[in-house]
Design an enzyme around this catalytic site. Structure first.
Site, mmCIF file in Angstrom:
data_model
loop_
_atom_site.group_PDB
_atom_site.id
_atom_site.type_symbol
_atom_site.label_atom_id
_atom_site.label_comp_id
_atom_site.label_asym_id
_atom_site.label_seq_id
_atom_site.Cartn_x
_atom_site.Cartn_y
_atom_site.Cartn_z
ATOM 1 N N TYR A 32 0.831 -1.163 -0.043
ATOM 2 C CA TYR A 32 0.040 0.070 0.063
ATOM 3 C C TYR A 32 0.880 1.161 -0.096
ATOM 4 O O TYR A 32 0.548 2.005 -0.881
ATOM 5 C CB TYR A 32 -0.810 -0.067 1.146
ATOM 6 C CG TYR A 32 -1.781 1.166 1.444
ATOM 7 C CD1 TYR A 32 -2.893 1.340 0.532
ATOM 8 C CD2 TYR A 32 -1.568 2.011 2.125
ATOM 9 C CE1 TYR A 32 -3.545 2.696 0.677
ATOM 10 C CE2 TYR A 32 -2.252 3.253 2.529
ATOM 11 C CZ TYR A 32 -3.167 3.504 1.785
ATOM 12 O OH TYR A 32 -3.986 4.675 1.601
ATOM 13 N N GLU A 110 24.287 -25.402 -11.243
ATOM 14 C CA GLU A 110 23.379 -24.363 -11.049
ATOM 15 C C GLU A 110 21.829 -25.181 -11.367
ATOM 16 O O GLU A 110 21.936 -26.067 -12.175
ATOM 17 C CB GLU A 110 23.430 -23.313 -12.030
ATOM 18 C CG GLU A 110 24.562 -22.355 -11.720
ATOM 19 C CD GLU A 110 24.938 -21.537 -13.042
ATOM 20 O OE1 GLU A 110 24.333 -20.686 -13.316
ATOM 21 O OE2 GLU A 110 26.122 -21.501 -13.189
ATOM 22 N N LYS A 112 18.551 -25.718 -13.235
ATOM 23 C CA LYS A 112 18.161 -25.466 -14.543
ATOM 24 C C LYS A 112 16.589 -24.980 -14.399
ATOM 25 O O LYS A 112 15.671 -25.973 -14.481
ATOM 26 C CB LYS A 112 18.408 -26.762 -15.553
ATOM 27 C CG LYS A 112 18.156 -26.508 -16.980
ATOM 28 C CD LYS A 112 18.498 -27.693 -17.788
ATOM 29 C CE LYS A 112 18.075 -27.408 -19.285
ATOM 30 N NZ LYS A 112 16.835 -27.094 -19.663
ATOM 31 N N ASP A 114 13.071 -23.933 -15.611
ATOM 32 C CA ASP A 114 12.593 -24.099 -16.993
ATOM 33 C C ASP A 114 11.449 -22.981 -17.363
ATOM 34 O O ASP A 114 10.293 -22.795 -17.078
ATOM 35 C CB ASP A 114 11.573 -25.473 -16.798
ATOM 36 C CG ASP A 114 10.996 -25.965 -18.305
ATOM 37 O OD1 ASP A 114 11.786 -25.602 -19.203
ATOM 38 O OD2 ASP A 114 10.101 -26.932 -18.265
ATOM 39 N N GLU A 169 16.780 -16.723 -17.639
ATOM 40 C CA GLU A 169 15.330 -17.243 -17.849
ATOM 41 C C GLU A 169 14.236 -16.542 -17.392
ATOM 42 O O GLU A 169 14.495 -15.897 -15.912
ATOM 43 C CB GLU A 169 15.077 -18.798 -17.199
ATOM 44 C CG GLU A 169 16.127 -20.043 -17.658
ATOM 45 C CD GLU A 169 15.745 -20.273 -19.039
ATOM 46 O OE1 GLU A 169 14.466 -20.773 -19.256
ATOM 47 O OE2 GLU A 169 16.691 -20.286 -20.092
ATOM 48 N N TYR A 221 22.011 -16.093 -15.103
ATOM 49 C CA TYR A 221 23.057 -17.092 -14.744
ATOM 50 C C TYR A 221 24.262 -16.990 -15.568
ATOM 51 O O TYR A 221 25.409 -17.646 -15.364
ATOM 52 C CB TYR A 221 22.483 -18.594 -15.087
ATOM 53 C CG TYR A 221 21.895 -18.846 -16.293
ATOM 54 C CD1 TYR A 221 22.427 -18.750 -17.515
ATOM 55 C CD2 TYR A 221 20.181 -18.795 -16.413
ATOM 56 C CE1 TYR A 221 21.874 -19.317 -18.549
ATOM 57 C CE2 TYR A 221 19.929 -19.287 -17.656
ATOM 58 C CZ TYR A 221 20.355 -19.332 -18.593
ATOM 59 O OH TYR A 221 19.750 -19.382 -20.013
ATOM 60 N N LYS A 284 28.748 -26.402 -14.822
ATOM 61 C CA LYS A 284 29.975 -25.531 -15.749
ATOM 62 C C LYS A 284 31.252 -25.718 -15.259
ATOM 63 O O LYS A 284 31.299 -25.833 -14.223
ATOM 64 C CB LYS A 284 29.411 -24.192 -16.008
ATOM 65 C CG LYS A 284 28.000 -24.041 -16.453
ATOM 66 C CD LYS A 284 27.643 -22.496 -16.365
ATOM 67 C CE LYS A 284 26.078 -22.109 -16.651
ATOM 68 N NZ LYS A 284 25.715 -20.974 -16.487
ATOM 69 N N LYS A 308 19.492 -33.791 -16.519
ATOM 70 C CA LYS A 308 18.018 -33.781 -16.622
ATOM 71 C C LYS A 308 17.518 -34.626 -15.582
ATOM 72 O O LYS A 308 18.009 -35.967 -15.648
ATOM 73 C CB LYS A 308 17.687 -33.998 -18.218
ATOM 74 C CG LYS A 308 17.920 -33.122 -19.133
ATOM 75 C CD LYS A 308 17.497 -31.738 -18.955
ATOM 76 C CE LYS A 308 16.261 -31.439 -19.177
ATOM 77 N NZ LYS A 308 15.991 -31.202 -20.482
ATOM 78 N N CYS A 402 2.810 -46.189 -48.742
ATOM 79 C CA CYS A 402 2.805 -44.865 -48.373
ATOM 80 C C CYS A 402 1.226 -44.640 -48.087
ATOM 81 O O CYS A 402 0.515 -44.838 -48.894
ATOM 82 C CB CYS A 402 3.436 -43.773 -49.350
ATOM 83 S SG CYS A 402 3.397 -42.201 -48.824
ATOM 84 N N CYS A 405 0.329 -41.336 -50.901
ATOM 85 C CA CYS A 405 0.464 -41.589 -52.243
ATOM 86 C C CYS A 405 0.444 -43.052 -52.661
ATOM 87 O O CYS A 405 0.297 -43.457 -53.740
ATOM 88 C CB CYS A 405 1.635 -40.848 -52.744
ATOM 89 S SG CYS A 405 3.441 -41.777 -52.397
ATOM 90 N N CYS A 420 9.152 -43.483 -48.511
ATOM 91 C CA CYS A 420 8.498 -43.566 -49.690
ATOM 92 C C CYS A 420 9.397 -42.860 -50.774
ATOM 93 O O CYS A 420 9.835 -41.739 -50.736
ATOM 94 C CB CYS A 420 7.517 -42.507 -49.408
ATOM 95 S SG CYS A 420 6.315 -42.303 -51.160
ATOM 96 N N CYS A 426 4.825 -37.344 -54.177
ATOM 97 C CA CYS A 426 4.322 -37.345 -52.756
ATOM 98 C C CYS A 426 4.214 -36.086 -52.165
ATOM 99 O O CYS A 426 4.970 -35.452 -51.874
ATOM 100 C CB CYS A 426 5.028 -38.378 -51.827
ATOM 101 S SG CYS A 426 4.194 -38.745 -50.527
#
Length: 664
Positions: A32, A110, A112, A114, A169, A221, A284, A308, A402, A405, A420, A426
């Site tokens: 406020y 560090e 990661k 998203d 990010e 980063y 790193k 990951k 295919c 086609c 194909c 195609c």
């Protein structure tokens, strides 16, 4: 106190409160009271426009409208990261690092986050520009929207370099994301799917006032630039924090790979307590000089790797297997699934890759299957729940013709995929090749998207990518969702693509196995399309990093009369099919056939410029010394083991001045 002093004092005070709240997370006044002071400053600025400042805290509320986001080339490329999924991957990476680096190696770990990658440029301590990652080479200018994010400093404090880029990010904390969805549900709108996509979409909103309403944060980063007076990655994080950036405190300096693994194991469990989405850990090399020594592959730094976390898994029913035809004719089987929530998105389809994968999994229509996101991006089926298989289940019979086609499929010896062979007849292949031709890393034709390409082909306005250059405004205006301005943009975008350099045109042609890096090497070696067209398989495999598979594919491409006719038309329309005279300036073959290793710090030239000089003059740069190395160019602080290996193999060690003499 005069009006100007009053305005300056209020700005300083509000900037400090912003920093306390959004960066330090330690507010000292109420929301406020902050709003009262902001309104007071706004009133003073409105009454005294002579004291206007584009970086005033009042500008955080946005209001600037951006109809078109300009494309900007990154001064320093934004690379992606190589991924790892196991302790063994990390140990392999460490072993590769130690083959190149002498002495002790330290690591920075560090989290990661998203979100949506961003690059911020600061000049003399003021935010100059904010650009999305894009394709890593160029991105979109979203400065007006980024200015509304309160954890992004508009002016820096402390002892900062005169110019630098800082990468990070843009994330949407869970709390803010849930509040946004509650508000949307209350007014009868669909809720957003996940924080990452919502953060990314926010950056391209046309009204920055709308961006200002979203509780986005910017976590930084990586600092990039020249003459930064920073020795290590960990020091760069501390410096960025002192200048006013929000730098996550979870990062640690690890002295061994075991400490790295401890960090990963800890956060694999505790990441669920964080206020943001995370999908792994980035590791790193700490020493920036060592990072320089390691350099980059075509896509990623050798001095960093992303670990990951294990992907989330769910089970759902496989309703049907269908087949897609790619631009090269490759057939990809697709599992059509009962929709299921996975890692914040609704998954309806998953790739089954090829016939071998279907056979290996013994996956069938009606099966209950386990699905995960590979690297938490692309959904894939990893197993079948055999306990729930229907009694009338039948093995999957891979298609023989295919689906588009009807041509009989072929499968080359040693290859996993069916193809194909109907290259010119195609339709999905034709559409796919043109979509590849116009893509961002290729011709980057503004105003022309994949859906419009498909429409142009289906309306028989184009049959190959050379036909694009014959299109007129009158032909495209009748197309669905095509207004006059859109038609102008499309025709102008096609015309502007004639200036795209030869290496990108070569990539755009869609020759199988010729990606961006191979296209650059071939363009640099052959200089024009006619020389490349005349090259034999044996000649091609003598070019650095061109193997037999690529060579045969290039020869096959130019053996097609239709491809030759298309190329001749592209020449007539003015598309760049040779390296420009400007690019050829300074390029020679003086160092052809010679391999160099560059080590140490140099006085008159940067390491990157030195490597460029080698390549511009026909030489090859290697990261490690071997019997095939012709010269080692040594600067200050050359690693002792590199020197010892060069001496052991009798490889000449030369200085940068000796190198310049070689060029003469």
């Amino acid at each position: 106190m005069d009006i100007q002093q009053q305005i300056l004092q209020l700005r300083d005070e509000l900037n400090q409160h912003n920093y306390n709240y959004y960066v330090l997370d330690q507010p000292v006044i109420s929301d406020y009271d902050f709003d009262l002071k902001l309104k007071e400053l706004q009133a003073l600025e409105d009454a005294h426009p002579e004291f206007a400042d584009a970086y005033s805290p009042t500008k955080r509320v946005g209001g600037e409208i951006t109809k078109n986001f300009n494309t900007v080339v990154h001064e320093h490329r934004m690379y992606s990261l190589d991924n790892s999924y196991s302790k063994e991957d990390l140990l392999d990476w460490e072993a590769r690092v130690k083959k190149v680096i002498d002495g002790k190696v330290q690591f920075v770990c560090e989290l990661k986050y998203d979100g949506a990658s961003i690059s911020l440029t600061y000049i003399n301590g003021v935010l100059n520009r904010a650009v999305t990652r894009g394709d890593g080479v160029q991105g979109d200018d979203v400065t007006a929207n980024i200015k509304t994010i309160r954890s992004v400093p508009l002016r820096l404090q402390g002892d900062y370099p005169p110019k630098f880029d800082i990468r990070g990010e843009i994330v949407l904390p869970f709390e803010g994301f849930h509040k946004m969805n509650e508000d949307r549900i209350e007014i009868g709108e669909e809720p957003y799917r996940n924080p990452r996509n919502t953060a990314s979409g926010s950056l391209k909103l046309q009204d920055s006032a709308e961006v200002a309403k979203r509780p986005l944060e910017c976590l930084l980063y990586n600092i990039t630039g020249s003459n930064l007076n920073i020795a290590t990655q960990f020091e760069s994080l501390e410096k960025a924090r002192s200048w006013g950036f929000k730098v996550p405190k979870a990062a640690i300096l690890a002295h061994t790979i075991d400490e790295v693994i401890e960090f990963i194991e800890y956060w694999d469990v505790h990441r669920h307590n964080l206020p943001y989405e995370t999908d792994g850990v980035v590791v790193k090399i700490n020493d920036l000089h060592q990072q320089d020594e390691l350099g980059y592959t075509a896509k990623a730094p050798r001095w960093a790797i992303a670990y990951k976390f294990k992907a989330e898994q769910v089970s759902t029913r496989l309703n049907e297997i269908t087949y897609q035809v790619g631009r090269t004719g490759a057939i990809t089987p697709v599992a059509n699934l009962e929709p299921v929530e996975l890692a914040g998105t609704t998954v309806k389809r998953a790739s089954l890759h090829n016939a071998d994968q279907i056979e290996k999994l013994d996956v069938r229509k009606g099966d209950e299957v386990f699905v995960e996101k590979g690297g938490e991006i692309i959904p894939k089926i990893i197993a079948v729940d055999l306990s729930k298989r229907p009694e009338n289940s039948r093995p999957t019979h891979y298609i023989e013709n295919c689906p588009e086609c009807g041509t009989a499929l072929v499968r080359n010896l040693g290859e996993a995929q069916h193809y194909c062979p109907n290259y010119n007849g195609c339709q999905p292949q034709i559409i796919g090749r043109i979509q590849h031709f116009i893509s961002r890393k290729a011709m980057d034709i503004e105003g022309l998207g994949g859906e419009t390409v498909a429409l142009l082909v289906k309306e028989d306005l184009i049959r190959d990518y050379s036909d694009l250059y014959t299109l007129t405004k009158e032909q495209v205006i009748p197309l669905e969702r095509m207004a006059e301005k859109s038609a102008d943009n499309l025709i102008n975008g096609i015309s502007a693509s004639k200036a795209v350099p030869f290496e990108r045109v070569l990539y755009a042609l869609g020759i199988r196995y010729v990606g961006e890096t191979v296209a650059k090497k071939l363009a640099k070696h052959y200089k024009n399309i006619d020389s490349l067209r005349q090259a034999t398989t044996l000649e091609l495999i003598t070019v650095d990093e061109i193997g037999i598979r690529i060579a045969e594919s290039v020869v096959d491409f130019f053996a097609s009369e239709k491809n030759i006719r298309i190329i001749e038309r592209l020449k007539v329309y003015g598309v760049q099919l040779e390296i420009s005279s400007e690019q050829l300036v300074g390029q020679t073959t003086i160092l052809e056939g010679q391999a160099f290793v560059v080590s140490g710090v140099f006085e008159s030239i940067s390491r990157d410029e030195l490597k460029k000089r080698i390549e511009d003059n026909g030489g090859k740069v290697s990261s490690s010394i071997s019997s095939k190395t012709n010269y080692v160019i040594a600067g200050d602080n050359m690693g002792p083991s590199k020197r010892a290996k060069a001496e052991q193999l009798n490889i000449p060690i030369i200085s940068e001045s000796d190198f310049f003499k070689l060029l003469q």
